[in-house]
Scaffold this motif. Structure first.
Motif, mmCIF file in Angstrom:
data_model
loop_
_atom_site.group_PDB
_atom_site.id
_atom_site.type_symbol
_atom_site.label_atom_id
_atom_site.label_comp_id
_atom_site.label_asym_id
_atom_site.label_seq_id
_atom_site.Cartn_x
_atom_site.Cartn_y
_atom_site.Cartn_z
ATOM 1 N N GLU A 1 6.216 1.478 1.071
ATOM 2 C CA GLU A 1 5.022 1.770 0.287
ATOM 3 C C GLU A 1 4.155 0.524 0.118
ATOM 4 N N PHE A 2 4.796 -0.645 0.050
ATOM 5 C CA PHE A 2 4.007 -1.877 -0.052
ATOM 6 C C PHE A 2 3.215 -2.133 1.223
ATOM 7 N N GLU A 3 3.819 -1.834 2.352
ATOM 8 C CA GLU A 3 3.158 -2.066 3.633
ATOM 9 C C GLU A 3 1.901 -1.215 3.789
ATOM 10 N N VAL A 4 1.888 -0.047 3.163
ATOM 11 C CA VAL A 4 0.690 0.803 3.254
ATOM 12 C C VAL A 4 -0.218 0.613 2.053
ATOM 13 N N GLY A 5 0.133 -0.353 1.167
ATOM 14 C CA GLY A 5 -0.731 -0.696 0.060
ATOM 15 C C GLY A 5 -0.648 0.215 -1.143
ATOM 16 N N VAL A 6 0.474 0.959 -1.266
ATOM 17 C CA VAL A 6 0.583 1.888 -2.383
ATOM 18 C C VAL A 6 1.019 1.166 -3.657
ATOM 19 N N ILE A 7 1.903 0.186 -3.521
ATOM 20 C CA ILE A 7 2.413 -0.531 -4.686
ATOM 21 C C ILE A 7 2.194 -2.023 -4.513
ATOM 22 N N ALA A 8 2.410 -2.749 -5.610
ATOM 23 C CA ALA A 8 2.185 -4.200 -5.598
ATOM 24 C C ALA A 8 3.442 -4.925 -5.129
ATOM 25 N N ILE A 9 3.227 -6.209 -4.779
ATOM 26 C CA ILE A 9 4.336 -7.037 -4.308
ATOM 27 C C ILE A 9 5.373 -7.275 -5.391
ATOM 28 N N THR A 10 4.952 -7.224 -6.671
ATOM 29 C CA THR A 10 5.904 -7.436 -7.768
ATOM 30 C C THR A 10 6.986 -6.362 -7.779
ATOM 31 N N SER B 1 11.876 9.169 -12.581
ATOM 32 C CA SER B 1 11.544 9.234 -11.154
ATOM 33 C C SER B 1 10.227 9.969 -10.931
ATOM 34 N N GLU B 2 10.050 11.051 -11.677
ATOM 35 C CA GLU B 2 8.778 11.777 -11.575
ATOM 36 C C GLU B 2 7.636 10.921 -12.095
ATOM 37 N N GLY B 3 7.870 10.209 -13.180
ATOM 38 C CA GLY B 3 6.834 9.328 -13.723
ATOM 39 C C GLY B 3 6.486 8.212 -12.763
ATOM 40 N N PHE B 4 7.503 7.714 -12.020
ATOM 41 C CA PHE B 4 7.248 6.665 -11.034
ATOM 42 C C PHE B 4 6.372 7.183 -9.894
ATOM 43 N N LYS B 5 6.606 8.425 -9.540
ATOM 44 C CA LYS B 5 5.825 9.000 -8.447
ATOM 45 C C LYS B 5 4.352 9.125 -8.807
ATOM 46 N N VAL B 6 4.093 9.445 -10.072
ATOM 47 C CA VAL B 6 2.689 9.627 -10.486
ATOM 48 C C VAL B 6 2.094 8.354 -11.068
#
Length: 433
Positions: A167-176, A370-375
């Motif tokens: 997900e980081f590689e496609v820019g969805v989440i941050a490096i942290t 997990s659901e909260g993480f997805k959204v």
């Protein structure tokens, strides 16, 4: 066949079986581990040898009450050129039988008490071996459960790390988030290494008991019910323990033994009567043949001993007081242990139910997070902590069930009732790895 002979044959048959039967070097069931421990445990072997040795004390003490017969042959030759031949030869038989000897009688009673103590100590060693085997085996099962949890946790977090990296590689989440997942994964690797080492250490303890290499242990099945202790009255269990606990029984016999020592010391100040008889014959070159028969009653009366006998009586009375004090301390110790064990079993039973519920709660929390993480309403830290909570709840539940099993064996030990059949009964609740 007397008890000693039966016991000796049993020990010999076990020893022969241990030589003729090939022992598995990869035993994993509790019954197999216990069988190997019975054959090879040095402490149990020492207890068996001490029991056989104590039986000889009875033989020796009884012999002191029975007649003793001695024989003697004599021959003399005198070479004197200025006198006639003066040679002789002969024999003498003598018998001695105690008629009245309170000290010997008390001594015989004492060694019988000591023999009873040796039997109790041997039974205690057998029970101790069961507990040591079960304890070591449970420790291995706990270590195995911890390792299984560490492996599952490592696999789960590795999958989470792979997902976060993607997900980081496609820019969805941050490096942290990647760093958080990587740090969590690194920690699980450390836990996995430590868990593997602890499992191997637990196998070493089993190897010391069995003398064989142990590479796996079974698991406790779900069909083992961790039921609460009944009856709930602690005094009931205390009463049972004080009647059957081997340490308490040994302390009771220690008082009896010390009392016989006092009787022996007191008896040494009293007269004793022995019957003596002898028959002798001498063939002399000058006087011819002489025969002598004699029967005597010998009364021995202590007249002066500089106070040593009275000192020994006082010393024996002090030893008797020590034995009584040790008995009281043993009773208090067993009472304390029973109270603690019954309390621990009750609280652990309640804790097991609570831990089982905590698994359901932590899984529900993980699903929600997990659901909260997805959204995007929960971060990776929340998700990793929720996963950790699930693994921790499952492992704590498994450990609590094993501790419940250990507590029941410890209680049976204090009750003096733990036996080989307990190991066989436990086998129906075990599942092979």
């Amino acid at each position: 066949m007397n008890k000693l002979t039966s016991k000796t044959l049993t020990i010999l048959s076990i020893s022969i079986a241990s030589v003729l039967t090939p022992l598995s070097s990869h035993a994993q069931s509790l019954q197999e581990v216990y069988r190997l421990a019975v054959i090879s445990d040095p402490l149990l072997q020492q207890a068996g040898s001490k029991l056989l040795s104590s039986r000889e004390n009875i033989v020796q003490a009884k012999a002191a009450l029975l007649p003793t017969i001695d024989g003697e042959l004599k021959s003399s030759w005198n070479d004197d050129s200025n006198a006639s031949s003066n040679n002789s030869k002969g024999y003498e038989l003598s018998l001695r039988q105690p008629i009245y000897s309170p000290a010997l009688t008390s001594g015989y009673k004492k060694v019988k008490i000591i023999d009873t103590q040796a039997q109790l100590q041997h039974q205690q060693s057998q029970q101790d071996l069961i507990i040591r085997t079960v304890d070591a085996y449970i420790n291995s099962m706990i270590a195995k459960s911890n390792l299984s949890t560490a492996k599952a946790q490592e696999r789960a977090i590795k999958q989470r790390l792979d997902t976060v990296n993607a997900e980081f590689e496609v820019g969805v989440i941050a490096i942290t988030d990647v760093h958080e997942a990587q740090a969590s994964y690194d920690n699980t690797k450390v836990d996995l290494i430590i868990s593997e080492g602890k499992l191997q250490n637990s196998f070493e303890a089993l190897q010391r008991l069995t003398g064989q290499t142990i590479t796996a242990v079974d698991s406790l099945g779900d069909n083992y019910a961790t039921e609460p202790l009944t009856p709930v009255d602690t005094q009931y269990w205390i009463t049972q323990a004080l009647e059957n606990n081997k340490s308490v029984l040994l302390a009771n016999y220690a008082i009896d033994s010390a009392r016989e020592d006092t009787n022996i010391a007191s008896s040494n100040t009293n007269p004793s009567v022995d019957l003596t008889a002898s028959h002798s014959r001498t063939d002399h070159s000058v006087t011819g043949q002489n025969t002598n028969n004699r029967i005597s009653l010998v009364l021995s009366v202590p007249l002066f001993n500089a106070g040593s006998l009275n000192s020994k009586i006082r010393q024996a009375l002090s030893a008797e007081d020590i034995a009584k004090s040790q008995q009281q301390d043993t009773i208090r110790a067993v009472t304390q242990i029973i109270r603690s064990l019954t309390r621990d079993i009750r609280t652990n039973s309640l804790a097991i139910d609570a831990r089982k519920q905590s698994i359901i709660s932590s899984r529900a929390a993980l699903a929600a997070i997990s659901e909260g993480f997805k959204v995007g309403t929960r971060n990776i830290v929340d998700l990793l902590q929720a996963e950790q909570a699930v693994f921790s709840a499952e492992n704590n539940y498994a450990t609590a069930r094993l501790e419940h099993l250990r507590l029941h064996f410890q209680l049976n030990l204090q009750l003096g009732s733990v036996a080989d059949s307990d190991v066989a009964e436990l086998a129906q609740f075990m599942e092979a790895s």
